[in-house]
Design an enzyme around this catalytic site. Structure first.
Site, PDB file in Angstrom:
ATOM      1  N   ARG A 227       0.863  -1.184   0.000  1.00 30.65           N
ATOM      2  CA  ARG A 227       0.000   0.000   0.000  1.00 30.65           C
ATOM      3  C   ARG A 227       0.900   1.235   0.000  1.00 30.65           C
ATOM      4  O   ARG A 227       2.023   1.207   0.529  1.00 30.65           O
ATOM      5  CB  ARG A 227      -0.888   0.017   1.253  1.00 30.65           C
ATOM      6  CG  ARG A 227      -2.020  -1.003   1.212  1.00 30.65           C
ATOM      7  CD  ARG A 227      -3.130  -0.602   0.238  1.00 30.65           C
ATOM      8  NE  ARG A 227      -4.254  -1.519   0.281  1.00 30.65           N
ATOM      9  CZ  ARG A 227      -4.485  -2.472  -0.628  1.00 30.65           C
ATOM     10  NH1 ARG A 227      -3.668  -2.644  -1.643  1.00 30.65           N
ATOM     11  NH2 ARG A 227      -5.558  -3.245  -0.531  1.00 30.65           N
ATOM     12  N   HIS A 275      -1.465   0.816  -9.816  1.00 28.82           N
ATOM     13  CA  HIS A 275      -2.095  -0.201  -8.944  1.00 28.82           C
ATOM     14  C   HIS A 275      -2.566  -1.410  -9.778  1.00 28.82           C
ATOM     15  O   HIS A 275      -3.745  -1.766  -9.764  1.00 28.82           O
ATOM     16  CB  HIS A 275      -3.274   0.407  -8.176  1.00 28.82           C
ATOM     17  CG  HIS A 275      -3.583  -0.349  -6.904  1.00 28.82           C
ATOM     18  ND1 HIS A 275      -3.852   0.255  -5.715  1.00 28.82           N
ATOM     19  CD2 HIS A 275      -3.685  -1.687  -6.657  1.00 28.82           C
ATOM     20  CE1 HIS A 275      -4.103  -0.650  -4.786  1.00 28.82           C
ATOM     21  NE2 HIS A 275      -4.007  -1.853  -5.339  1.00 28.82           N
TER      22      HIS A 275
HETATM   23  P1  NAP Z   1      -1.521 -11.976   4.084  1.00 23.17           P
HETATM   24  O1  NAP Z   1      -1.703 -13.346   3.585  1.00 23.17           O
HETATM   25  O2  NAP Z   1      -2.403 -11.469   5.166  1.00 23.17           O
HETATM   26  O3  NAP Z   1       0.012 -11.864   4.549  1.00 23.17           O
HETATM   27  C1  NAP Z   1       0.495 -10.789   5.293  1.00 23.17           C
HETATM   28  C2  NAP Z   1       1.943 -11.058   5.679  1.00 23.17           C
HETATM   29  O4  NAP Z   1       2.475  -9.867   6.270  1.00 23.17           O
HETATM   30  C3  NAP Z   1       2.111 -12.183   6.712  1.00 23.17           C
HETATM   31  O5  NAP Z   1       3.262 -12.929   6.445  1.00 23.17           O
HETATM   32  C4  NAP Z   1       2.290 -11.400   8.012  1.00 23.17           C
HETATM   33  O6  NAP Z   1       3.057 -12.052   9.013  1.00 23.17           O
HETATM   34  C5  NAP Z   1       3.056 -10.205   7.522  1.00 23.17           C
HETATM   35  N1  NAP Z   1       2.945  -9.099   8.478  1.00 23.17           N
HETATM   36  C6  NAP Z   1       1.825  -8.448   8.879  1.00 23.17           C
HETATM   37  N2  NAP Z   1       2.133  -7.527   9.800  1.00 23.17           N
HETATM   38  C7  NAP Z   1       3.466  -7.615   9.993  1.00 23.17           C
HETATM   39  C8  NAP Z   1       4.379  -6.924  10.833  1.00 23.17           C
HETATM   40  N3  NAP Z   1       3.972  -5.978  11.683  1.00 23.17           N
HETATM   41  N4  NAP Z   1       5.674  -7.298  10.786  1.00 23.17           N
HETATM   42  C9  NAP Z   1       6.092  -8.266   9.956  1.00 23.17           C
HETATM   43  N5  NAP Z   1       5.283  -8.956   9.126  1.00 23.17           N
HETATM   44  C10 NAP Z   1       3.979  -8.622   9.157  1.00 23.17           C
HETATM   45  O7  NAP Z   1      -1.643 -10.922   2.894  1.00 23.17           O
HETATM   46  P2  NAP Z   1      -1.493 -11.179   1.311  1.00 23.17           P
HETATM   47  O8  NAP Z   1      -2.703 -11.815   0.778  1.00 23.17           O
HETATM   48  O9  NAP Z   1      -0.179 -11.816   1.070  1.00 23.17           O
HETATM   49  O10 NAP Z   1      -1.487  -9.655   0.792  1.00 23.17           O
HETATM   50  C11 NAP Z   1      -0.516  -8.727   1.242  1.00 23.17           C
HETATM   51  C12 NAP Z   1      -0.884  -7.311   0.849  1.00 23.17           C
HETATM   52  O11 NAP Z   1      -0.667  -7.098  -0.543  1.00 23.17           O
HETATM   53  C13 NAP Z   1      -2.356  -6.922   1.031  1.00 23.17           C
HETATM   54  O12 NAP Z   1      -2.653  -6.628   2.374  1.00 23.17           O
HETATM   55  C14 NAP Z   1      -2.476  -5.704   0.120  1.00 23.17           C
HETATM   56  O13 NAP Z   1      -2.187  -4.531   0.851  1.00 23.17           O
HETATM   57  C15 NAP Z   1      -1.390  -5.930  -0.924  1.00 23.17           C
HETATM   58  N6  NAP Z   1      -1.966  -6.166  -2.267  1.00 23.17           N
HETATM   59  C16 NAP Z   1      -1.686  -5.271  -3.257  1.00 23.17           C
HETATM   60  C17 NAP Z   1      -2.184  -5.465  -4.534  1.00 23.17           C
HETATM   61  C18 NAP Z   1      -1.823  -4.544  -5.668  1.00 23.17           C
HETATM   62  O14 NAP Z   1      -2.350  -4.667  -6.768  1.00 23.17           O
HETATM   63  N7  NAP Z   1      -0.892  -3.641  -5.474  1.00 23.17           N
HETATM   64  C19 NAP Z   1      -2.991  -6.590  -4.806  1.00 23.17           C
HETATM   65  C20 NAP Z   1      -3.257  -7.473  -3.777  1.00 23.17           C
HETATM   66  C21 NAP Z   1      -2.749  -7.252  -2.497  1.00 23.17           C
HETATM   67  P3  NAP Z   1       2.574 -13.449   9.681  1.00 23.17           P
HETATM   68  O15 NAP Z   1       2.846 -14.476   8.590  1.00 23.17           O
HETATM   69  O16 NAP Z   1       3.461 -13.620  10.836  1.00 23.17           O
HETATM   70  O17 NAP Z   1       1.114 -13.284   9.985  1.00 23.17           O
HETATM   71  C1  GLV Z   2      -5.608  -4.830  -4.116  1.00 25.16           C
HETATM   72  O1  GLV Z   2      -4.949  -3.862  -3.877  1.00 25.16           O
HETATM   73  C2  GLV Z   2      -5.930  -5.832  -3.142  1.00 25.16           C
HETATM   74  O2  GLV Z   2      -5.685  -5.598  -1.948  1.00 25.16           O
HETATM   75  O3  GLV Z   2      -6.443  -6.894  -3.536  1.00 25.16           O
END
Ligand code: NAP
Ligand code: GLV
Length: 312
Positions: A227, A275
């Site tokens: 983000r 994005h």
């Molecule tokens: P997820 O499965 O919830 O994984 C989050 C990861 O971040 C986990 O490994 C978690 O640790 C770690 N984390 C959270 N807080 C932390 C902290 N304080 N210190 C260290 N590590 C921390 O999320 P995801 O599905 O992989 O998605 C990640 C992010 O990508 C989303 O939240 C979104 O903001 C972004 N995203 C962007 C796009 C785009 O188009 N740009 C698209 C989709 C998603 P633990 O494993 O220990 O819980």
């Molecule tokens: C996009 O930014 C998502 O969080 O899926």
């Protein structure tokens, strides 16, 4: 079963059509026209402030995205019975593969010095720069969740060294895993291409700041696909201009679209994308949500459940 749907996509019927085919018995109404209906489920992405108004029996909210910072900030979900309603986010739904492609493209651009060659071309310069082997390059991923784990393993399979950082300790094949505040230092010191795939929480806001970015090796590249608020833009610009950072690939911004006045637009070592590192895929996301609703109706626990306390 009644479902209230909202998306910022300009063509909501195309999404509803997929959901309806997967759940033929459901009545699906689209906000705002169908907002008078009492819904059992809300399926939404960036719903407006009054989206939940008058809803008295919602049993679950399905966030049509992986990131939950927007939905968790919705005022209606902080009050009354909606404070305790479960929220499920998308679990991959075709986004992990897109993220892998995006990061691979950024890492290759850095490893093969394509940005430098582009600058040389602008100046009519013919100059060979030394090669860098991929097994000498470390791609470090902040966040080892659904998307970060897939990206880190993809980089490992491609032949880069892969590292990752998470809140709790993780074991991921082929990935040098670090966790917690202590682990961050070692992780940053060894990372050439830093990828942010963290959720936005109070703990991670501004994590791409001067203190952390200066710990990267000289010439490192920063890829922000989490983000916009993860990055302190002024710190990034200062470190780029001081020559400590080699470049940045930025897909997310605190304000989107990125304002025309932003200094990032014209920076020669910043690549901006709107994005799109992982778009929400209509078919995959609607089918995943339909399957979750069917399972929930059968009495199964919701998957990809958001922990409201943790913020992701
Ligand atoms: P997820 O499965 O919830 O994984 C989050 C990861 O971040 C986990 O490994 C978690 O640790 C770690 N984390 C959270 N807080 C932390 C902290 N304080 N210190 C260290 N590590 C921390 O999320 P995801 O599905 O992989 O998605 C990640 C992010 O990508 C989303 O939240 C979104 O903001 C972004 N995203 C962007 C796009 C785009 O188009 N740009 C698209 C989709 C998603 P633990 O494993 O220990 O819980
Ligand atoms: C996009 O930014 C998502 O969080 O899926």
């Amino acid at each position: 079963m009644n479902i209230l749907f909202y998306t910022i996509d300009p063509d909501p019927p195309r999404w509803v059509e997929v959901l309806q085919q997967a759940l033929p018995g459901a009545t699906i109404a689209t906000y705002p026209d169908g907002a008078g209906m009492q819904a059992d489920y809300a399926v939404c992405w960036k719903p407006p402030a009054d989206f939940f108004n008058g809803q008295q029996r919602i049993r679950a909210v399905f966030n049509v995205a992986a990131g939950v910072d927007f939905i968790l900030a919705h005022p209606a979900l902080q009050q009354g019975y909606l404070r305790d309603v479960p929220i499920s986010r998308l679990g991959d739904a075709g986004m992990a593969a897109q993220m892998e492609e995006y990061v691979l493209a950024a890492a290759l651009r850095w490893q093969r010095k394509l940005d430098t060659y582009a600058t040389q071309q602008c100046n009519g310069v013919w100059k060979m720069l030394g090669p860098k082997k991929r097994d000498r390059v470390t791609v470090g991923v902040l966040g080892l969740g659904v998307l970060g784990t897939h990206v880190a393993q993809g980089m490992h399979r491609f032949g880069y060294r892969a590292a990752g950082w998470s809140r709790s300790a993780r074991l991921v094949d082929g990935v040098d895993c670090h966790h917690g505040a202590q682990g961050l230092r070692d992780f940053l010191a060894g990372t050439d291409v830093l990828v942010c795939l963290l959720p936005l929480t109070e703990d991670t806001r501004g994590i791409l700041n001067r203190t952390n970015l200066t710990q990267l090796p000289q010439g490192a590249h920063v890829v922000n696909i989490g983000r916009g608020a993860h990055l302190v833009e002024a710190d990034l610009l200062a470190l780029l201009d001081a020559g400590h950072l080699g470049g940045a690939t930025l897909d997310v911004f605190p304000e989107e679209p990125l304002p025309a006045t932003s200094a990032l637009w014209a920076h020669p070592r910043v690549l901006i994308t709107p994005h799109v590192s992982a778009s929400t895929l209509r078919e995959e996301s609607m089918l995943q949500i339909a399957e979750k609703i069917r399972a929930f109706e059968r009495g199964a626990a919701l998957t990809d459940l958001v922990d409201r306390q943790r913020g992701y």
